[in-house]
Design a protein around this motif. Sequence first.
Motif: not given
Length: 169
Positions: A125-148
């Motif tokens: 709640e009330s966050a004021d800073t955000f990560a940039p958008e990860i454009d799927p046309y620019v970036w490939d996912t190289s690894d997706t870890g398991e939820w922990q």
Amino acid sequence: MATTITLLWAQDRSGAIGRANTIPWHVPEDMRRFRELTGTHPVVMGRKTWESLPDRFRPLPNRRNVVITRSAALDAAGAEIVHTLDDALELITGPVTVIGGGQIYEVAMTSATHLRVTEIDMLVESADTFAPEIDPYVWDTSDTGEWQTSSTGTRYRFVDYVRHALVRG
Ligand SMILES: NC(=O)c1ccc[n+]([C@@H]2O[C@H](COP(=O)([O-])OP(=O)(O)OC[C@H]3O[C@@H](n4cnc5c(N)ncnc54)[C@H](OP(=O)(O)O)[C@@H]3O)[C@@H](O)[C@H]2O)c1
């Protein structure tokens, strides 16, 4: 000149990374990964992220700390001061990790070669800073870890990205 340029951040489900110049969760496993991934490599950060570091971790030990500011008078003992991201990248030979915050990630997205993102399974709640958008046309996912599940009870996973051009030539 920097060779690989890795942006490293943790974000909530909406992409929030900060609130009131702090990180609004406590996930020690992510801190451990931060230490492992940054190692002794130089780190680059914005002035506000520098100021958000606890005194005992400022500068981050055993590596070059490079701080970007527009100010000519910033007092940042233990850090090297630059006024543009390009100046920071010129200063460094080899791999560099950009460690925030929101403004500097935004500027660094065009030069970044790798992204290492920790997804935090919460909505701040009330966050004021955000990560940039990860454009799927620019970036490939190289690894997706398991939820922990963290020792603090928060769910998280690690997701890594590599810029298309690097994998497709
Ligand atoms: N979740 C995460 O992984 C993570 C990681 C890092 C930080 N954070 C959070 O992010 C927040 C801080 O991020 P932020 O976006 O507010 O600040 P920031 O990116 O850390 O620093 C912003 C400052 O950098 C300088 N700057 C920005 N763009 C510039 C440019 N183009 N040229 C020269 N200097 C430039 C300016 O410094 P001057 O004002 O001195 O000119 C500006 O005020 C905090 O809440 C922190 O806890 C989260």
